[in-house]
Design an enzyme around this catalytic site. Structure first.
Site, PDB file in Angstrom:
ATOM      1  N   GLY A 249       0.860  -1.188   0.000  1.00  0.00           N
ATOM      2  CA  GLY A 249       0.000   0.000   0.000  1.00  0.00           C
ATOM      3  C   GLY A 249       0.884   1.221   0.000  1.00  0.00           C
ATOM      4  O   GLY A 249       2.044   1.135   0.392  1.00  0.00           O
TER       5      GLY A 249
ATOM      6  N   CYS B 262       5.139  -6.023   1.918  1.00  0.00           N
ATOM      7  CA  CYS B 262       5.470  -4.600   2.006  1.00  0.00           C
ATOM      8  C   CYS B 262       4.637  -3.909   3.083  1.00  0.00           C
ATOM      9  O   CYS B 262       4.822  -4.166   4.260  1.00  0.00           O
ATOM     10  CB  CYS B 262       5.313  -3.939   0.637  1.00  0.00           C
ATOM     11  SG  CYS B 262       6.080  -2.311   0.576  1.00  0.00           S
ATOM     12  N   TYR B 263       3.666  -3.090   2.697  1.00  0.00           N
ATOM     13  CA  TYR B 263       2.836  -2.446   3.717  1.00  0.00           C
ATOM     14  C   TYR B 263       2.103  -3.501   4.559  1.00  0.00           C
ATOM     15  O   TYR B 263       1.920  -3.345   5.772  1.00  0.00           O
ATOM     16  CB  TYR B 263       1.830  -1.492   3.057  1.00  0.00           C
ATOM     17  CG  TYR B 263       0.879  -0.857   4.045  1.00  0.00           C
ATOM     18  CD1 TYR B 263       1.275   0.217   4.833  1.00  0.00           C
ATOM     19  CD2 TYR B 263      -0.411  -1.357   4.210  1.00  0.00           C
ATOM     20  CE1 TYR B 263       0.418   0.780   5.766  1.00  0.00           C
ATOM     21  CE2 TYR B 263      -1.284  -0.808   5.136  1.00  0.00           C
ATOM     22  CZ  TYR B 263      -0.868   0.264   5.903  1.00  0.00           C
ATOM     23  OH  TYR B 263      -1.725   0.812   6.824  1.00  0.00           O
TER      24      TYR B 263
ATOM     25  N   HIS C  39       8.698  -7.164  -2.666  1.00  0.00           N
ATOM     26  CA  HIS C  39       7.539  -7.532  -3.488  1.00  0.00           C
ATOM     27  C   HIS C  39       7.833  -8.815  -4.278  1.00  0.00           C
ATOM     28  O   HIS C  39       8.469  -8.755  -5.331  1.00  0.00           O
ATOM     29  CB  HIS C  39       7.214  -6.405  -4.465  1.00  0.00           C
ATOM     30  CG  HIS C  39       6.595  -5.222  -3.813  1.00  0.00           C
ATOM     31  ND1 HIS C  39       5.242  -5.109  -3.597  1.00  0.00           N
ATOM     32  CD2 HIS C  39       7.141  -4.101  -3.297  1.00  0.00           C
ATOM     33  CE1 HIS C  39       4.973  -3.979  -2.982  1.00  0.00           C
ATOM     34  NE2 HIS C  39       6.110  -3.335  -2.790  1.00  0.00           N
TER      35      HIS C  39
ATOM     36  N   GLU D  29       5.750 -10.448  -5.967  1.00  0.00           N
ATOM     37  CA  GLU D  29       4.840 -10.563  -7.116  1.00  0.00           C
ATOM     38  C   GLU D  29       5.359  -9.890  -8.379  1.00  0.00           C
ATOM     39  O   GLU D  29       4.808 -10.121  -9.456  1.00  0.00           O
ATOM     40  CB  GLU D  29       3.457  -9.994  -6.745  1.00  0.00           C
ATOM     41  CG  GLU D  29       3.359  -8.475  -6.640  1.00  0.00           C
ATOM     42  CD  GLU D  29       3.823  -7.915  -5.287  1.00  0.00           C
ATOM     43  OE1 GLU D  29       4.545  -8.620  -4.564  1.00  0.00           O
ATOM     44  OE2 GLU D  29       3.475  -6.767  -4.982  1.00  0.00           O
TER      45      GLU D  29
ATOM     46  N   ASP E 105     -13.279 -11.823 -25.601  1.00  0.00           N
ATOM     47  CA  ASP E 105     -14.120 -12.108 -24.436  1.00  0.00           C
ATOM     48  C   ASP E 105     -15.465 -12.718 -24.834  1.00  0.00           C
ATOM     49  O   ASP E 105     -15.877 -13.741 -24.294  1.00  0.00           O
ATOM     50  CB  ASP E 105     -14.340 -10.835 -23.610  1.00  0.00           C
ATOM     51  CG  ASP E 105     -13.018 -10.200 -23.213  1.00  0.00           C
ATOM     52  OD1 ASP E 105     -11.997 -10.915 -23.240  1.00  0.00           O
ATOM     53  OD2 ASP E 105     -12.996  -9.002 -22.896  1.00  0.00           O
TER      54      ASP E 105
ATOM     55  N   LYS F 253      -7.661 -11.572 -18.186  1.00  0.00           N
ATOM     56  CA  LYS F 253      -7.579 -11.718 -19.643  1.00  0.00           C
ATOM     57  C   LYS F 253      -6.689 -12.896 -20.076  1.00  0.00           C
ATOM     58  O   LYS F 253      -7.047 -13.640 -20.990  1.00  0.00           O
ATOM     59  CB  LYS F 253      -7.016 -10.416 -20.234  1.00  0.00           C
ATOM     60  CG  LYS F 253      -7.107 -10.319 -21.736  1.00  0.00           C
ATOM     61  CD  LYS F 253      -8.389  -9.644 -22.122  1.00  0.00           C
ATOM     62  CE  LYS F 253      -8.493  -9.364 -23.599  1.00  0.00           C
ATOM     63  NZ  LYS F 253      -9.763  -8.682 -23.890  1.00  0.00           N
TER      64      LYS F 253
END
Ligand code: XMP
Length: 523
Positions: A68, A95-96, A182, A184, A240, A379
């Site tokens: 955050g 992190c946060y 992080h 990710e 989609d 997606k």
């Protein structure tokens, strides 16, 4: 496995272990949710202010607290409900989120005066299930001002960096983990392994969320929801709606009718491809409405971009309405809503259609119930499901294409002649990008036809014809975009082929604007 209550929208998710990603305000929550799914575990994003009892109603098997922008001491900091850390569910704070765990449980978080931003060396201090098999020292990505300087009681420090004495910590008994870096982002090269270790080893999850299982669950959910009723799907040929149609067709076959409204503003062979794929290969009930003349007539003399869009939207509505009225006893409508649409709209409820939405604008007064088989998917997952369902690559990997089609790529009046010119030029651009093997690297690549003319010379004669603009961009999500650095060889090939092969174009230019301040489309 845990059991998940039905969302009532016939989505892809059935009984999967669920990882709840608590969004504490950074742009990283979506990315974390995607990385969890790449590890084949189902994930959902919830808001940072969620209370512990609400967390329990989701019945998660693991929780991840995202990063955050705030400091835990900032006035607008999102405070996590500390009870979430006492539910007995494994938690990973990033992190946060890491600092929030420390703050909530009696550790010390301080502004050390030397934040860490970017690539940072992480040193493993003590054994952790999260770092199994990883080097004792490796690079991670950091982005923080505050740092945990003392872990809460019961926690031990498992890694540090130059500026973060507590870069990783864990309470083994309670299965609470904190990482200052992080995992990710791709800039943390071993990050996905760390995440997987949390999911599989610390939380005991199984990698069961696969394309095949998504399809199987989704098919069962659609069947259960629809019963014997008839279903309609507005098919545009985009990724989609195509994947949604293929999925629902697998579930209920003949009960599905797809409606493909060809507004005449499509790219070269696009209409044929949709008809061949869905009417031919999939043998679907497909109503093909050729409304090209109607759209062209409505657009005659119109130059204003917004007016063009309004006219196209309205005409689409009228045509679709006429078809839908002819289809009696149809009570469900398939929509290709994706998870990012759901997150952005902030609503998780399936609803009857009361207002226009992203299918291309549908009538206000249609009384359908929605079927949204992709509403839990990102997606890239939709593309993978499409490929698994046997949709051709041309459809699965199709670049995004605006609802108003080529009309917003013809500057000035849209005429049959200009459409033909642009379609031919656009086809050459597509062909050259494909030959160069760039189609998956680029977000979009297309031509824009200008309404003005300029003088040229071809053969022995003077020409007075339109310029074509090449627009090719890279992007993650179309919110921002950069112009693609195509090689001179590719540009040269495009330019000479367009000028030589397309009558009506005598000049080619390249758009080198990013978004912002420009947009991807010209209108
Ligand atoms: P802009 O031009 O705003 O476009 O940078 C961002 C992305 O959205 C697509 N786009 C549309 N998609 N209906 C759509 O379904 C539309 O009216 C529309 N207008 C733009 C555009 O192609 C790009 O990917």
């Amino acid at each position: 496995m845990t059991t998940r209550p039905s969302s009532g929208s016939a989505s892809a998710v059935g009984d999967y272990d669920k990882v709840l990603v608590v969004d504490l305000g950074a742009q990283y929550a979506q990315l974390i949710a995607r990385r969890v799914r790449e590890a084949h575990c189902y994930s959902e994003i919830v808001r940072g202010s969620i209370r512990a009892d609400e967390v329990m109603s989701h019945d998660p098997s693991a929780i991840i607290l995202s990063g955050g922008p705030a400091s835990v001491y900032a006035e607008d900091a999102v405070d996590i409900d500390p009870e979430i850390l006492r539910l007995g569910i494994p938690v990973l704070g990033i992190c946060y989120g890491h600092q929030a765990i420390a703050h909530a449980l009696g550790g010390v978080v301080e502004r050390t005066g030397s934040g860490e931003y970017g690539r940072t060396r992480l040193d493993i201090e003590d054994a952790s299930v999260l770092f199994e098999g990883l080097p004792d020292s490796h690079d991670v990505w950091m982005s923080h001002g505050d740092a945990v300087v003392k872990p809460p009681p019961g926690f031990r420090v498992t890694a540090s960096t130059g500026s973060s004495p507590v870069a990783a910590m864990q309470d083994d008994e309670k299965k609470l983990f904190g990482l200052q870096f992080h995992p990710e982002v791709h800039h943390s090269p071993r990050g996905q392994e760390v995440l997987r270790h949390f999911l599989y080893k610390a939380a005991g999850l199984m990698p069961t969320w696969t394309n095949a299982s998504i399809i199987e669950e989704s098919v069962a959910a659609v069947r259960a929801r629809v019963g014997d009723a008839r279903v309609i799907c507005g098919l545009s040929g985009g990724v989609d709606s195509s994947v949604a149609a293929a999925l629902v067709h697998k579930a209920i076959g003949e009960q599905l009718t797809c409606v493909f409204v060809d507004h005449g503003l499509l790219r070269h062979r696009e209409a044929e491809e949709v008809i061949e794929t869905f009417g031919g290969h999939f043998d679907m009930r497909l109503i093909h409405i050729d409304a090209a003349d109607r759209f062209l007539a409505a657009l005659a003399g119109v130059e204003d971009p917004e007016l063009k869009r309004t006219i196209i939207g309205e005409t689409f509505i009228r045509v679709f309405e006429e078809v839908a009225n002819d289809l009696e006893e149809t009570s469900f409508l398939v929509q290709g809503t994706l998870y990012p649409d759901v997150i952005e709209s902030g609503s998780g409820e399936a609803a009857k259609i009361k207002s226009h939405h992203n299918v291309g604008g549908l009538p206000d007064d249609m009384d359908f119930q929605l079927i949204e088989p992709l509403r839990d998917l990102f997606k890239d997952e939709v593309r993978a499901v499409g490929a698994e369902l046997g949709l051709p690559e041309e459809i699965v990997w199709r670049q995004p294409f605006p609802g108003p089609g080529l009309a917003v790529r013809i500057i000035g009046e849209v005429t049959a002649e200009r459409l033909e010119i642009l379609r031919a030029a656009d086809d050459i651009i597509t062909d050259e990008i494909r030959k160069a093997g760039l189609e998956r690297e680029l977000w979009q690549y297309f031509g824009v036809l200008l309404g003005i003319r300029s003088v040229g010379v071809q053969g022995d004669g003077r020409t007075y014809a339109h310029p074509l603009i090449i627009r090719a961009v890279t992007s993650e999500d179309a919110m921002t975009a950069d112009w693609a650095r195509l090689s001179y060889a590719v540009l040269d090939q495009m330019s000479s082929r367009v000028i030589n092969e397309v009558e009506g174009i005598n000049r080619v230019a390249l758009d080198i604007s990013s978004k912002p301040p420009a947009t991807i489309e010209w209108e």
